[in-house]
Scaffold this motif. Structure first.
Motif, PDB file in Angstrom:
ATOM      1  N   ASP A   1      27.438  47.068  39.970  1.00  0.00           N
ATOM      2  CA  ASP A   1      28.532  46.576  40.798  1.00  0.00           C
ATOM      3  C   ASP A   1      28.148  45.299  41.533  1.00  0.00           C
ATOM      4  N   GLN A   2      26.931  45.243  42.074  1.00  0.00           N
ATOM      5  CA  GLN A   2      26.513  44.032  42.782  1.00  0.00           C
ATOM      6  C   GLN A   2      26.364  42.854  41.829  1.00  0.00           C
ATOM      7  N   ALA A   3      25.887  43.141  40.607  1.00  0.00           N
ATOM      8  CA  ALA A   3      25.726  42.074  39.623  1.00  0.00           C
ATOM      9  C   ALA A   3      27.072  41.440  39.288  1.00  0.00           C
ATOM     10  N   ILE A   4      28.079  42.259  39.038  1.00  0.00           N
ATOM     11  CA  ILE A   4      29.391  41.732  38.686  1.00  0.00           C
ATOM     12  C   ILE A   4      30.029  41.020  39.877  1.00  0.00           C
ATOM     13  N   GLN A   5      29.898  41.598  41.069  1.00  0.00           N
ATOM     14  CA  GLN A   5      30.455  40.965  42.267  1.00  0.00           C
ATOM     15  C   GLN A   5      29.855  39.571  42.464  1.00  0.00           C
ATOM     16  N   GLU A   6      28.553  39.455  42.358  1.00  0.00           N
ATOM     17  CA  GLU A   6      27.906  38.171  42.616  1.00  0.00           C
ATOM     18  C   GLU A   6      28.227  37.163  41.530  1.00  0.00           C
ATOM     19  N   GLY A   7      28.278  37.615  40.275  1.00  0.00           N
ATOM     20  CA  GLY A   7      28.647  36.712  39.198  1.00  0.00           C
ATOM     21  C   GLY A   7      30.032  36.140  39.406  1.00  0.00           C
ATOM     22  N   TYR A   8      30.959  36.998  39.817  1.00  0.00           N
ATOM     23  CA  TYR A   8      32.340  36.543  40.057  1.00  0.00           C
ATOM     24  C   TYR A   8      32.393  35.526  41.192  1.00  0.00           C
TER      25      TYR A   8
ATOM     26  N   CYS B   1      35.617  48.196  43.513  1.00  0.00           N
ATOM     27  CA  CYS B   1      35.508  48.641  42.123  1.00  0.00           C
ATOM     28  C   CYS B   1      34.340  47.935  41.460  1.00  0.00           C
ATOM     29  N   THR B   2      33.555  48.676  40.714  1.00  0.00           N
ATOM     30  CA  THR B   2      32.439  48.071  39.978  1.00  0.00           C
ATOM     31  C   THR B   2      32.922  46.949  39.081  1.00  0.00           C
ATOM     32  N   MET B   3      34.047  47.166  38.400  1.00  0.00           N
ATOM     33  CA  MET B   3      34.502  46.224  37.385  1.00  0.00           C
ATOM     34  C   MET B   3      35.439  45.137  37.905  1.00  0.00           C
ATOM     35  N   ASN B   4      36.049  45.342  39.064  1.00  0.00           N
ATOM     36  CA  ASN B   4      37.016  44.378  39.577  1.00  0.00           C
ATOM     37  C   ASN B   4      36.535  43.791  40.896  1.00  0.00           C
ATOM     38  N   PRO B   5      35.877  42.631  40.854  1.00  0.00           N
ATOM     39  CA  PRO B   5      35.321  42.055  42.083  1.00  0.00           C
ATOM     40  C   PRO B   5      36.371  41.630  43.094  1.00  0.00           C
ATOM     41  N   MET B   6      37.611  41.465  42.654  1.00  0.00           N
ATOM     42  CA  MET B   6      38.646  40.978  43.552  1.00  0.00           C
ATOM     43  C   MET B   6      39.302  42.094  44.354  1.00  0.00           C
ATOM     44  N   LEU B   7      39.074  43.347  43.962  1.00  0.00           N
ATOM     45  CA  LEU B   7      39.720  44.467  44.637  1.00  0.00           C
ATOM     46  C   LEU B   7      39.369  44.472  46.124  1.00  0.00           C
ATOM     47  N   GLY B   8      40.393  44.451  46.948  1.00  0.00           N
ATOM     48  CA  GLY B   8      40.189  44.447  48.386  1.00  0.00           C
ATOM     49  C   GLY B   8      40.047  43.070  48.985  1.00  0.00           C
ATOM     50  N   HIS B   9      39.983  42.051  48.128  1.00  0.00           N
ATOM     51  CA  HIS B   9      39.838  40.679  48.613  1.00  0.00           C
ATOM     52  C   HIS B   9      41.040  39.821  48.211  1.00  0.00           C
ATOM     53  N   GLU B  10      42.130  40.466  47.849  1.00  0.00           N
ATOM     54  CA  GLU B  10      43.304  39.727  47.407  1.00  0.00           C
ATOM     55  C   GLU B  10      43.857  38.802  48.495  1.00  0.00           C
TER      56      GLU B  10
ATOM     57  N   GLU C   1      39.365  32.478  48.837  1.00  0.00           N
ATOM     58  CA  GLU C   1      38.128  32.135  48.141  1.00  0.00           C
ATOM     59  C   GLU C   1      37.806  33.094  47.003  1.00  0.00           C
ATOM     60  N   TYR C   2      38.522  34.209  46.926  1.00  0.00           N
ATOM     61  CA  TYR C   2      38.312  35.154  45.825  1.00  0.00           C
ATOM     62  C   TYR C   2      39.265  34.906  44.658  1.00  0.00           C
ATOM     63  N   HIS C   3      40.157  33.959  44.803  1.00  0.00           N
ATOM     64  CA  HIS C   3      41.111  33.680  43.736  1.00  0.00           C
ATOM     65  C   HIS C   3      40.536  32.641  42.779  1.00  0.00           C
TER      66      HIS C   3
ATOM     67  N   LEU D   1      30.086  33.570  42.295  1.00  0.00           N
ATOM     68  CA  LEU D   1      29.508  32.299  41.859  1.00  0.00           C
ATOM     69  C   LEU D   1      30.495  31.523  41.004  1.00  0.00           C
ATOM     70  N   GLY D   2      31.141  32.226  40.075  1.00  0.00           N
ATOM     71  CA  GLY D   2      32.108  31.560  39.214  1.00  0.00           C
ATOM     72  C   GLY D   2      33.268  30.969  39.984  1.00  0.00           C
ATOM     73  N   CYS D   3      33.686  31.662  41.055  1.00  0.00           N
ATOM     74  CA  CYS D   3      34.789  31.163  41.885  1.00  0.00           C
ATOM     75  C   CYS D   3      34.380  29.977  42.746  1.00  0.00           C
ATOM     76  N   ARG D   4      33.110  29.913  43.102  1.00  0.00           N
ATOM     77  CA  ARG D   4      32.668  28.952  44.104  1.00  0.00           C
ATOM     78  C   ARG D   4      32.267  27.602  43.522  1.00  0.00           C
ATOM     79  N   ILE D   5      31.668  27.607  42.353  1.00  0.00           N
ATOM     80  CA  ILE D   5      31.092  26.364  41.812  1.00  0.00           C
ATOM     81  C   ILE D   5      32.196  25.395  41.385  1.00  0.00           C
TER      82      ILE D   5
END
Length: 656
Positions: free
Chosen positions: A643-650, A368-377, A381-383, A652-656
């Protein structure tokens, strides 16, 4: 305890009933997408089960599990990793899914999906009522079903329904949505038989009636839902009229189904049914007609209806009984809970970009463009988890990548400051939204969401602030981490040695409204940005010619929306010159060279450049020795899409 949103949306949140099963509200989770998370043999994977846990927790009163194909050969299989229900060996996994749904307090239904014309993905052919050639080249050549094969398919559906009930599901659903086998029999386009299964509407509905009868006999105590088109949108190919579609619904009602789920369109329909170019509520009249015609049967509907408030009004006014929703819950699984708690401003909006379908139709797991976690539940590392050490993070750029990184990092306990040289958040997305012909409000809702969440979470926003080396020296040691999400720019330097290059206009300047182009426009670049601005200008009365170096325009547009831009180009009279490159500019126009090495002059008052794009990654070099951690994301690394912008932003936010 009744929550405040439940008082506001009292119709949506009142209890309901299907068959003997009571639902806590009138929200039906629709099986609108096959996830493609599963095994090639149809087995259900841990990735799928993790996703189903999320679905079960959405708060819907009635949940339909995604469509499973019922035949062992796989003629009904539409997607590489579609789940199967043709054998008892799959029962344990379906039992787990039914348990998840019940544990969450919902009624569980299992959809049975035989894809017909769109099936046979592993076989090299498909089965249909008649041999009707495909209009889309990626589907398989058809074979006509014999009467014995039809009877076998009916039995396979009945056996699949029995398996679903044995697994613990409360009811089942069959579907004609998007042009699957049931739709193939119902439609005169794909059903050209001369026997008792073809010809009149009554005969074409025979297969459906036999399906319903067999499933009702196999599972007499359990409700059955049928998804049927209110409009096929297949007039070009000689499909059913709306009146014929409703005659078929009447047949299903007469056979005793408990619910009619009203849908719109086929995959190969030449017009949109639920993309961004369709305004919310556009198709509501179809469900209103069904509800008026069939007052004794439950009607479910949700086609391009993402708003709980609108759904509540529809239920109040008798437009439908159940709000059937899927894609808005892909974008935000907490939608129903946020509606119940009167927190709608915090909902991640479904913008109708159809990224989910674009990937599905390419046989990829849906995202999903808006939900970066979709499919990675299933992936830890996506939580969003508490940071091991809270850090002070500066994000450069208030576009989607930067804002997504900011709110995600803030939820983990980091202190976050976003700086942007503009006077508002949104980056270039705000400019593109202003030029969007589909539905600007959808794109603007993304920006609004980030603004709301930044304020709620306490993300500091510094606008009218340019981040450069001088600025960084002024805040030296105030931050531990810098995320560069400064977007991309038009690479005007590519044209600097062309004759007349000083006359070129940057497309971003036009998009932001800082430059007003002349009457006649040449747009260099036929990608998403160039087409969006060209369409807007043409709609406003400009004469536009698009010049694209590739063989086709729209190369970076999502597959499920590319046709829409192609249609707009035709409707608006936009000319296109492909396999051509700009070689000279003058006050009179632009000269391009074609693939045949021929020069072509195009008269123009303004020559606008939208391509190529260049990442704004200069700050990586400037900040290298000024900050402990330096990261980048979105277009600042490689120019791509939302979609790629939101995925990558998410991430990064999860990782740092």
């Amino acid at each position: 305890m009744t929550r405040p949103g439940e008082l506001k949306l009292k119709h949506l949140f009142r209890p309901g009933q299907i068959g003997k099963f009571k639902t806590r509200n009138l929200v039906k989770y629709g099986a609108c997408c096959v996830s493609n998370y599963n095994g090639r043999d149809g087995s259900i994977t841990p990735r799928e089960l993790a996703r189903v846990r999320v679905i079960a927790a959405t708060g819907c009163g009635l949940i339909t599990n995604q469509g499973a194909y019922p035949d062992p050969l796989g003629e009904g299989k539409a997607y590489f990793r579609q789940v199967a229900i043709h054998d008892d060996k799959f029962l344990p996994q379906f039992e787990t899914i039914a348990r998840y749904i019940h544990d969450a307090g919902a009624v569980a239904m299992q959809q049975i999906l035989h894809a017909g014309r769109y099936g046979g993905i592993d076989l090299g052919y498909c089965v249909q009522p008649s041999v009707v050639p495909q209009t889309l080249p990626h589907f398989r050549p058809p074979r006509e079903l014999s009467k014995d094969e039809i009877r076998a398919i009916v039995k396979q559906h009945a056996d699949a329904a029995k398996r679903a009930i044995r697994a613990g599901f409360d009811g089942t659903e069959i579907t004609s949505f998007m042009g699957y086998l049931l739709a193939n029999f119902n439609s005169p386009f794909t059903n050209q038989r001369s026997d008792e299964y073809g010809g009149s509407v009554q005969n074409r509905g025979r297969f459906m009636r036999e399906l319903i009868d067999a499933i009702k006999q196999a599972t007499p105590d359990n409700p059955l839902s049928v998804r049927l088109n209110g409009a096929e949108l297949m007039d070009r190919w000689g499909g059913n009229t709306e009146d014929e579609s409703f005659e078929l619904m009447q047949q299903a009602v007469d056979c005793g189904v408990e619910m009619i789920s009203v849908t719109v369109g086929w995959q190969e329909a030449p017009e949109s049914s639920f993309g961004r170019d369709v305004p919310p509520g556009y198709w509501n009249y179809l469900s209103a007609k069904a509800k008026k015609m069939f007052p004794g049967v439950l009607v479910a509907f949700g086609n391009r209806l993402p708003d709980p408030a609108m759904a509540d009004e529809c239920i109040r006014d008798g437009v439908f009984d159940y709000w059937e929703v899927c894609r808005p819950l892909l974008a935000d699984p907490e939608l129903i809970h946020k509606a119940a708690e009167d927190r709608m401003e915090e909902v991640r909006p479904c913008i109708g970009s159809l990224n989910c379908l674009s990937r599905l139709f390419r046989d990829l797991p849906y995202t999903c463009t808006m939900n970066p976690m979709l499919g990675h539940e299933f992936e830890p590392e996506y939580h969003i988890t508490k940071a091991a050490e809270p850090k002070r993070i500066m994000v450069v750029g208030a576009g989607p990548a930067g804002m997504e990184a900011a709110i995600t990092a803030r939820q983990r306990g980091h202190a976050v400051t976003v700086v942007d040289k503009a006077d508002r958040i949104g980056g270039n997305l705000a400019a593109y939204a202003a030029n969007d012909l589909a539905r600007p409000a959808d794109l603007q809702s993304v920006i609004d969401y980030y603004g709301v969440m930044a304020k709620k979470l306490g993300v500091e926003i510094r606008l009218n602030t340019e981040a450069n080396a001088k600025f960084m020296r002024s805040v030296l040691h105030d931050f531990d981490v810098c995320i560069v999400a400064a977007g991309a720019r038009t690479d005007m330097a590519v044209f600097q040695y062309l004759e007349g290059s000083e006359l070129l206009v940057d497309a971003l300047e036009v998009a932001h409204g800082r430059v007003k182009p002349g009457k006649r426009v040449v747009m260099i670049g036929g990608g998403m940005i160039g087409l969006t601005i060209s369409e807007f200008l043409a709609k406003a009365g400009h004469e536009v010619t698009v010049v694209e170096k590739e063989k086709r325009i729209g190369g970076d547009i999502m597959p499920t929306f590319k046709w829409r831009h192609t249609a707009w180009v035709d409707e608006l009279g936009i000319q296109s010159v492909t396999s051509a490159q700009l070689i000279k500019v003058s006050k009179e126009g632009a000269t391009v060279k074609t693939a045949k090495d021929e020069e072509k002059f195009i008269p123009a008052d303004s020559v606008i450049v939208s391509s190529p794009r260049k990442a704004n990654h200069d700050l990586f070099h400037e900040f290298q020795w000024m900050i402990d951690e330096l990261h980048g994301g979105g277009d600042a690394t490689v120019p791509r899409g939302l979609d790629q912008a939101i995925q990558e932003g998410y991430r990064l936010g999860c990782r740092i």
